[in-house]
Structures are given as C-alpha cells and as structure tokens.
Design an enzyme around this catalytic site. Sequence first.
Site, PDB file in Angstrom:
ATOM      1  N   ARG A 107      -3.028  -5.107  -5.169  1.00 42.40           N
ATOM      2  CA  ARG A 107      -1.601  -4.816  -5.287  1.00 42.40           C
ATOM      3  C   ARG A 107      -1.122  -4.055  -4.075  1.00 42.40           C
ATOM      4  O   ARG A 107      -1.885  -3.416  -3.382  1.00 42.40           O
ATOM      5  CB  ARG A 107      -1.345  -4.011  -6.563  1.00 42.40           C
ATOM      6  CG  ARG A 107      -1.554  -4.849  -7.825  1.00 42.40           C
ATOM      7  CD  ARG A 107      -1.448  -4.021  -9.090  1.00 42.40           C
ATOM      8  NE  ARG A 107      -0.132  -3.411  -9.203  1.00 42.40           N
ATOM      9  CZ  ARG A 107       0.073  -2.109  -9.337  1.00 42.40           C
ATOM     10  NH1 ARG A 107      -0.942  -1.279  -9.378  1.00 42.40           N
ATOM     11  NH2 ARG A 107       1.288  -1.635  -9.438  1.00 42.40           N
ATOM     12  N   LYS A 113     -12.403   3.029 -10.918  1.00 40.93           N
ATOM     13  CA  LYS A 113     -11.865   1.673 -11.142  1.00 40.93           C
ATOM     14  C   LYS A 113     -12.985   0.651 -11.275  1.00 40.93           C
ATOM     15  O   LYS A 113     -13.897   0.588 -10.461  1.00 40.93           O
ATOM     16  CB  LYS A 113     -10.961   1.317  -9.969  1.00 40.93           C
ATOM     17  CG  LYS A 113     -10.223   0.014 -10.153  1.00 40.93           C
ATOM     18  CD  LYS A 113      -8.933   0.045  -9.370  1.00 40.93           C
ATOM     19  CE  LYS A 113      -8.310  -1.323  -9.264  1.00 40.93           C
ATOM     20  NZ  LYS A 113      -6.965  -1.264  -8.713  1.00 40.93           N
ATOM     21  N   ARG A 126      -1.290  13.872 -10.414  1.00 43.51           N
ATOM     22  CA  ARG A 126      -1.301  15.167  -9.729  1.00 43.51           C
ATOM     23  C   ARG A 126      -2.746  15.542  -9.377  1.00 43.51           C
ATOM     24  O   ARG A 126      -3.031  16.095  -8.326  1.00 43.51           O
ATOM     25  CB  ARG A 126      -0.669  16.218 -10.614  1.00 43.51           C
ATOM     26  CG  ARG A 126      -0.554  17.522  -9.937  1.00 43.51           C
ATOM     27  CD  ARG A 126       0.455  18.386 -10.599  1.00 43.51           C
ATOM     28  NE  ARG A 126       0.412  19.682  -9.934  1.00 43.51           N
ATOM     29  CZ  ARG A 126       1.092  20.697 -10.337  1.00 43.51           C
ATOM     30  NH1 ARG A 126       1.883  20.589 -11.364  1.00 43.51           N
ATOM     31  NH2 ARG A 126       0.978  21.835  -9.699  1.00 43.51           N
TER      32      ARG A 126
HETATM   33  C1  BTN Z   1      -5.538  -4.352  -7.593  1.00 33.06           C
HETATM   34  O1  BTN Z   1      -6.045  -3.602  -8.411  1.00 33.06           O
HETATM   35  O2  BTN Z   1      -5.076  -3.934  -6.528  1.00 33.06           O
HETATM   36  C2  BTN Z   1      -5.502  -5.821  -7.892  1.00 33.06           C
HETATM   37  C3  BTN Z   1      -6.783  -6.506  -7.571  1.00 33.06           C
HETATM   38  C4  BTN Z   1      -6.758  -7.975  -7.904  1.00 33.06           C
HETATM   39  C5  BTN Z   1      -7.956  -8.713  -7.354  1.00 33.06           C
HETATM   40  C6  BTN Z   1      -8.024 -10.129  -7.825  1.00 33.06           C
HETATM   41  S1  BTN Z   1      -9.557 -10.891  -7.441  1.00 33.06           S
HETATM   42  C7  BTN Z   1      -8.939 -12.447  -7.906  1.00 33.06           C
HETATM   43  C8  BTN Z   1      -7.526 -12.509  -7.385  1.00 33.06           C
HETATM   44  N1  BTN Z   1      -7.518 -12.969  -6.010  1.00 33.06           N
HETATM   45  C9  BTN Z   1      -7.091 -12.035  -5.169  1.00 33.06           C
HETATM   46  O3  BTN Z   1      -7.008 -12.164  -3.942  1.00 33.06           O
HETATM   47  N2  BTN Z   1      -6.779 -10.923  -5.853  1.00 33.06           N
HETATM   48  C10 BTN Z   1      -6.976 -11.085  -7.268  1.00 33.06           C
END
Ligand code: BTN
Length: 325
Positions: free
Chosen positions: A121, A186, A322
């Site tokens: 993201r 994560k 925070r």
């Molecule tokens: C995030 O947490 O930032 C989102 C991560 C999303 C990763 C997945 S892997 C399959 C799909 N292809 C990508 O290039 N991204 C998503």
Amino acid sequence: MVSLKILELLSDGKFHSGQEIGSQLSISRAAVWKQMQKLRSSGVDFSAVRGLGYRIESGIELLSTEKITFCFSPITQRICSTINLLKVVDSTNTYARRKVEESASNGTLIIAEYQSSGRGRRGKSWFSPLGGSIAFSLVWDFERGTQVLDGLSLAVAVAVQRAFTELGCSGVQLKWPNDLLIKGKKIAGILIEMMGDPLGEFTVIIGIGINYKLPHRSDEIIDQPHTDVVSEWPQAVSRNVLCGCVVNQLIGAILSFERQGFSPFSEEWLQNDALIGQECAINTATEIHFGRVLGVTKRGALRLSSFDGGENHFVGGELTLRSDA
Ligand code: BTN
C-alpha cells in the site's frame, strides 16, 4: 529460469553437490555457483558445505495448483476455475490488471512462487521471497458504484484471519484498515486496486501477501516489525494448504460482503482488533487527527475518540500509533 530448476532440486532439504546440480542442468560448477547467488538474492536461505554441496535447511514446499485447490469448497472451485500459477512475475496485482485488460473473468486467480516487484500500500514495495511467501491476486467484478466497497478491505482481512484460525493458528490480530499482525508484528498485508467506472461497473483486484518463511536477512529488507508463519507455528502449516484456505475464506467473505456489506464482519473484527484503546494519529489527505481508537463502525470506518469527549469516523488515511512514533 535455471535457478528455479535448482530450487526444485534443493526443495527436498538434502545436500546436493555442485557437480550433481551442474550435470542435472547441463551447466558448469561455476555457473551453478552463480545461480546459487541468484537464489540467495531472491530470498532463499541455503547452506554450502565443502564436500557436501548445497542444502536448503528443512526444504521448501513449492506451490501446486492441485494441492491448493484441494482445499476449495465446491463453490470456490466453481468461481475460481481459472488459476494462473506462475513461477515468477513482477507483481500478481500488476499481472491481474493486464489480464483484466485482456478480459479476464470474475474469479480469475493469479498465484506466484516469486514476485520480483511486489507492491504494498501507499506505493511501498512488498517483499515476496522465492518459495517463502504466499502471494496471489483475485479478480472480482462489482456492479454498483464504489461506495459499495466501504469496508471491503476489512472484510478481506477478516477472511485471511479466519483461514489462520481454521488451521489452528491463533493470535492473529487485525490492524485497521487491513494489516494482519502477531504481537504487533506484520504477518500479512492486503492491496486492493480498482479498475473501471467508479460509478457503474468496475473490477477490483484483491492482492494478498503472507510472510510464510522469510530469509534471515529480512530485517535488512523490510522496514517494519514483521514475522512469518514458520516462526510463529513451526511445522504446523503447509504453504499450499494455507494458500488454498485463504482463497476459500476469501470467496466466502466476498459473497457475503456483496449481499450485506461489512456489517456481519464487524463483531469479528472488534474481537481481534489490535488497536482498541491505543493512541494514534490519522493523516487524511488534508488534516492530521489525534485520538484513541474505539474500534470500527458497521461500515468499516475507524472510530477515534476526540478530545471533547465525542468521536470521529475515518474511511481512509494513514494511521500511526503513538507507541510507534
Ligand atoms: C501492504 O500491506 O502494504 C499490502 C501488501 C500486499 C502484497 C500483495 S502480494 C500479492 C499482491 N501483489 C502485489 O504486488 N501486492 C499484493
């Protein structure tokens, strides 16, 4: 790709000499060494012992369409009838986008053994090591405007969490809007992208990435606290089974979301919410708001307490805790 053939050979977790690998692939020992360096830079950990050769400790479970679909319910089987299992791709979301442009149908699934340019993201990159991640994208058509999508990313996160729970992996928590964490670290992320007419018919590409078995040097690559399935539940979960269960839960969740929106997921979200009670800042495109997390609304908006005793709701924005700041 030669290094993938080597990966297949080493997937059994046993030692294979440079000579043996070279003769199987009809390349020199020097070329084997070069390919091994490529494997390492794609995120594969292995040991090299003089006199014994190369070995991937505890092996690698390569993806198989047969094993993944074995976990599908009849309805998932019917909907996900087109599965592209790719060895290498830039990003499954980008590939899915190209497929949609060529008229890929609803339920098309793109799964990859390795993403060379996985995307996260907010323009961040997503690390998907070769053989050590689960990375897939699902194509889904919606018929009414984008406002029907409120809460979709949260419903998808609940679906991934359900798959973990189904396999006996407890302790996975949800961080608004769609991260999955174990004790603040994560383990999976979701990237949802839209194509088409936001007011009419449009297609959504739902990308899911799960850290399955990260290489030792992952701390140098991933810039946030992270963990993986194998560290959290050693030897408990098959990569193929987890992938299949996540797809299966995802299809069930989207079908329910199409009928009823996020509301039926909200209780489950709150039970597993990683943020409730924490102080945070949320940066919308125009302002920064501070407050304490109260949970989420029935439509998936973040509820933040305000200083005057009231509360504000946010459907988007970048959230910083925070405690992390
Ligand atoms: C995030 O947490 O930032 C989102 C991560 C999303 C990763 C997945 S892997 C399959 C799909 N292809 C990508 O290039 N991204 C998503």
